[in-house]
Design a protein around this motif. Structure first.
Motif, PDB file in Angstrom:
ATOM      1  N   UNK A  40       0.857  -1.187   0.000  1.00 22.87           N
ATOM      2  CA  UNK A  40       0.000   0.000   0.000  1.00 22.87           C
ATOM      3  C   UNK A  40       0.892   1.236   0.000  1.00 22.87           C
ATOM      4  N   UNK A  41       0.586   2.174  -0.899  1.00 21.97           N
ATOM      5  CA  UNK A  41       1.387   3.392  -1.048  1.00 21.97           C
ATOM      6  C   UNK A  41       0.465   4.597  -0.893  1.00 21.97           C
ATOM      7  N   UNK A  42       0.928   5.610  -0.186  1.00 24.11           N
ATOM      8  CA  UNK A  42       0.068   6.762   0.081  1.00 24.11           C
ATOM      9  C   UNK A  42      -0.064   7.672  -1.137  1.00 24.11           C
ATOM     10  N   UNK A  43       1.017   8.236  -1.653  1.00 20.21           N
ATOM     11  CA  UNK A  43       0.926   9.225  -2.730  1.00 20.21           C
ATOM     12  C   UNK A  43       1.045   8.568  -4.097  1.00 20.21           C
ATOM     13  N   UNK A  44       0.493   9.230  -5.114  1.00 19.20           N
ATOM     14  CA  UNK A  44       0.539   8.617  -6.446  1.00 19.20           C
ATOM     15  C   UNK A  44       1.920   8.703  -7.094  1.00 19.20           C
ATOM     16  N   UNK A  45       2.748   9.671  -6.682  1.00 18.50           N
ATOM     17  CA  UNK A  45       4.116   9.728  -7.205  1.00 18.50           C
ATOM     18  C   UNK A  45       4.908   8.534  -6.696  1.00 18.50           C
ATOM     19  N   UNK A  46       4.869   8.288  -5.390  1.00 14.52           N
ATOM     20  CA  UNK A  46       5.530   7.110  -4.835  1.00 14.52           C
ATOM     21  C   UNK A  46       4.887   5.822  -5.340  1.00 14.52           C
ATOM     22  N   UNK A  47       3.581   5.880  -5.608  1.00 13.85           N
ATOM     23  CA  UNK A  47       2.903   4.707  -6.143  1.00 13.85           C
ATOM     24  C   UNK A  47       3.445   4.297  -7.490  1.00 13.85           C
ATOM     25  N   UNK A  48       3.681   5.267  -8.350  1.00 11.23           N
ATOM     26  CA  UNK A  48       4.231   4.976  -9.673  1.00 11.23           C
ATOM     27  C   UNK A  48       5.638   4.404  -9.562  1.00 11.23           C
ATOM     28  N   UNK A  61      -1.394  -1.006  -4.161  1.00 16.84           N
ATOM     29  CA  UNK A  61      -2.585  -0.178  -3.991  1.00 16.84           C
ATOM     30  C   UNK A  61      -2.154   1.251  -3.676  1.00 16.84           C
ATOM     31  N   UNK A  62      -2.539   2.198  -4.549  1.00 17.22           N
ATOM     32  CA  UNK A  62      -2.173   3.608  -4.379  1.00 17.22           C
ATOM     33  C   UNK A  62      -3.400   4.362  -3.881  1.00 17.22           C
ATOM     34  N   UNK A  63      -3.272   5.012  -2.741  1.00 17.91           N
ATOM     35  CA  UNK A  63      -4.424   5.629  -2.103  1.00 17.91           C
ATOM     36  C   UNK A  63      -4.770   7.004  -2.663  1.00 17.91           C
ATOM     37  N   UNK A  64      -3.787   7.785  -3.039  1.00 12.93           N
ATOM     38  CA  UNK A  64      -4.016   9.156  -3.511  1.00 12.93           C
ATOM     39  C   UNK A  64      -4.379   9.144  -4.998  1.00 12.93           C
ATOM     40  N   UNK A  65      -5.511   9.709  -5.336  1.00 11.89           N
ATOM     41  CA  UNK A  65      -5.982   9.725  -6.712  1.00 11.89           C
ATOM     42  C   UNK A  65      -5.213  10.748  -7.549  1.00 11.89           C
ATOM     43  N   UNK A  66      -5.268  10.632  -8.870  1.00 15.63           N
ATOM     44  CA  UNK A  66      -4.609  11.634  -9.721  1.00 15.63           C
ATOM     45  C   UNK A  66      -5.138  13.037  -9.434  1.00 15.63           C
ATOM     46  N   UNK A 289       3.084  18.212  -7.310  1.00 16.34           N
ATOM     47  CA  UNK A 289       2.823  17.347  -6.162  1.00 16.34           C
ATOM     48  C   UNK A 289       1.922  16.158  -6.455  1.00 16.34           C
ATOM     49  N   UNK A 290       1.480  16.035  -7.685  1.00 16.79           N
ATOM     50  CA  UNK A 290       0.595  14.922  -8.007  1.00 16.79           C
ATOM     51  C   UNK A 290       0.731  14.558  -9.477  1.00 16.79           C
ATOM     52  N   UNK A 291       0.605  13.277  -9.753  1.00 15.41           N
ATOM     53  CA  UNK A 291       0.510  12.836 -11.133  1.00 15.41           C
ATOM     54  C   UNK A 291      -0.901  13.095 -11.644  1.00 15.41           C
ATOM     55  N   UNK A 292      -1.029  13.084 -12.955  1.00 10.86           N
ATOM     56  CA  UNK A 292      -2.337  13.202 -13.585  1.00 10.86           C
ATOM     57  C   UNK A 292      -2.823  11.810 -13.968  1.00 10.86           C
TER      58      UNK A 292
END
Length: 319
Positions: A40-48, A61-66, A289-292
């Motif tokens: 489980x990953x909090x932010x989408x940048x770290x998720x990628x 599983x990435x919790x923060x949406x684009x 601060x966020x991916x799209x």
């Protein structure tokens, strides 16, 4: 009933029982085998970044949406429950995910392995520029380490170590191969960014943003941070009239007429600054601060950094 008939009946009954237990065992095996390891990953940048390393070895599983703001995004009850069912939780740390940290801490208390990537990559403290910044923030760690691809290389290698150590069932060879491949892509990114920024003269390497987010990039590639419209490291703060006046003076003294605003945040504050300076200010949008979503400009970390580098280079050279 004859002895032969009774024997046949017993054989049929035994065959039925054997078939039942074989099928039951198979079903049980499928059920347990179907529970794949989970990160489980909090932010989408770290998720990628984590997905690039894990590959097909586990579910990520990435919790923060684009297009979300890591400083303010929250979790549903279902998402919160994912923490305690994870083999590993990867989060940024350094105060970034302000509404999620308690869930990370709860998972850790329940024995789930957690890894704070930002805390492991030699974090910087906030640099607030010549105009100063809030006293309570001076010396605080800057969580936005991903704007330096070299620090991301270090974080990626450490994430691979964490996955190998804590996520049962993954192939260490596959994870290491994925990490090595991604490390090469990050090295290529750094080289490309260096060559791109070579086009920006030294006297134009000055950054003004919506809030303090590019300190690591400035440190790595030789930029000066003049200031931010919101003199803080979080989007949850708001500027005062004196903040805007101080920033206006700093920009005029440095000859800076370009403000870089986060694409996921309204540019209203940057527009206010434009009015403060008589209209002669360019507002350039960045993905900070966020991916799209995929195909929307910054669907991956690599794509985000290349898009930002191109926009910054163009914005500062006027080309």
């Amino acid at each position: 009933m004859s002895v032969r008939a009774q024997a046949a009946r017993v054989r049929a009954l035994l065959l039925t029982l054997v078939s039942f237990f074989v099928l039951a065992g198979t079903a049980t095996g499928c059920a347990s085998g179907g529970e794949r390891p989970r990160v489980v990953v909090t932010t989408n940048i770290l998720g990628d970044i984590t997905r690039a390393i894990v590959g097909d070895e586990a579910d990520v599983s990435v919790l923060m949406k684009p297009n979300a703001d890591p400083h303010s995004f929250g979790l549903s009850a279902v998402q919160a429950a994912e923490f305690e069912n994870a083999d590993l939780v990867v989060h940024n740390g350094l105060g970034l995910e302000e509404n999620v940290l308690r869930h990370v801490e709860a998972a850790r208390e329940h024995g789930v392995a957690t890894f704070a990537a930002g805390e492991a990559v030699d974090p910087l403290t906030f640099h607030t520029g010549d105009e100063g910044g809030p006293a309570e923030e001076a010396g605080e760690p800057d969580p936005h380490f991903w704007t330096d691809p070299d620090r991301v290389r270090k974080a990626a290698a450490l994430i691979a170590d964490e996955v190998v150590e804590h996520v049962d069932g993954v192939s260490e060879k596959a994870v290491r191969n994925n990490a090595e491949r991604y490390d090469g892509q990050l090295a290529d990114l750094t080289t490309w960014m260096e060559k791109s920024f070579d086009a920006v003269p030294a006297d134009r390497r000055a950054l003004v943003t919506n809030h303090h987010v590019f300190g690591y990039l400035a440190d790595r590639f030789g930029f000066r941070v003049i200031g931010a419209v919101v003199p803080s490291g979080t989007t949850l703060a708001s500027p005062s009239s004196s903040d805007l006046r101080s920033l206006t003076r700093a920009m005029e003294e440095a000859g800076v007429r370009t403000v870089f605003a986060d694409s996921s945040q309204p540019t209203r504050l940057a527009e206010v600054l434009r009015r403060e300076m008589g209209g002669d200010v360019d507002v350039v949008e960045l993905y900070s601060e966020s991916l799209t979503e995929k195909g929307k400009g910054a669907g991956t970390y690599l794509e985000m950094m290349r898009a930002n580098t191109s926009a910054m280079t163009k914005g500062l050279t006027g080309d």
